[in-house]
Motif scaffolding. Sequence first.
Motif, PDB file in Angstrom:
ATOM      1  N   CYS A   1       0.388   3.511   3.535  1.00 57.78           N
ATOM      2  CA  CYS A   1       0.999   3.111   4.817  1.00 57.78           C
ATOM      3  C   CYS A   1       2.306   2.351   4.613  1.00 57.78           C
ATOM      4  O   CYS A   1       3.005   2.059   5.585  1.00 57.78           O
ATOM      5  CB  CYS A   1       0.014   2.283   5.632  1.00 57.78           C
TER       6      CYS A   1
ATOM      7  N   CYS B   1       0.862  -1.186   0.000  1.00 55.72           N
ATOM      8  CA  CYS B   1       0.000   0.000   0.000  1.00 55.72           C
ATOM      9  C   CYS B   1       0.902   1.241   0.000  1.00 55.72           C
ATOM     10  O   CYS B   1       1.755   1.376   0.881  1.00 55.72           O
ATOM     11  CB  CYS B   1      -0.896  -0.030   1.234  1.00 55.72           C
TER      12      CYS B   1
ATOM     13  N   CYS C   1      -6.941   2.773   4.442  1.00 57.59           N
ATOM     14  CA  CYS C   1      -5.978   3.849   4.158  1.00 57.59           C
ATOM     15  C   CYS C   1      -6.519   4.815   3.107  1.00 57.59           C
ATOM     16  O   CYS C   1      -6.509   6.026   3.304  1.00 57.59           O
ATOM     17  CB  CYS C   1      -4.656   3.263   3.658  1.00 57.59           C
TER      18      CYS C   1
ATOM     19  N   HIS D   1      -4.915  -0.210   0.627  1.00 52.53           N
ATOM     20  CA  HIS D   1      -5.766  -0.738   1.691  1.00 52.53           C
ATOM     21  C   HIS D   1      -7.046   0.097   1.703  1.00 52.53           C
ATOM     22  O   HIS D   1      -6.974   1.323   1.585  1.00 52.53           O
ATOM     23  CB  HIS D   1      -5.089  -0.582   3.064  1.00 52.53           C
TER      24      HIS D   1
END
Length: 180
Positions: A114, A111, A137, A134
């Motif tokens: 993050c 991702c 996220c 994600h």
Amino acid sequence: MLQASDTSDITIPSVFLAKNEYRALLYLSKIVDTPMMILLQLDDFITWPLLDILMIIFVSPSIIMIFIYISWQLRQRRRKQQEVAPIDVVSRLLMKQFLTEKVKENEAEECAICLEDYINGEELRVLPCKHDFHTVCVDAWLTTQKKFCPICKRDITFIIEKTTHLLQQNSQQAPLLIEP
Ligand SMILES: [Zn+2]
Ligand SMILES: [Zn+2]
């Protein structure tokens, strides 16, 4: 007041009283039998022009500052709303499951928000530009930070509007994303 002769040398002292002061004096005159001596004093400090000047100097700028602050806050809020994507638009974006065995050669395996690697079976959100993240996220990013894809900076609301418009022109059921 109606003298035939010249009255310009006659001076009649007079004083203006506020109603409250008049009532106080009237009350005193009723309860005191002896003659009263009333001393008129001019209070230089609290004369009305000074009060007016103080009001203009201190109160007006405060009101103007409060007005400027409120309008600035409203403008900031409006700008913030324009910069983020509506929750209902984000929740209608495509989702997919990350499966290690189905990952293609140039597909992302982490991702970009993050920087965590995807775990097998994890739910991902796919933006109209095909970049995936994600769900937690990217949903937080789109609804609270910017409505752009964090990687390619494309406006997701613009792409969705354009896609929906094209599909409506073709008189089709309008899904939000066209599969390639
Ligand atoms: Zn993430
Ligand atoms: Zn993108």
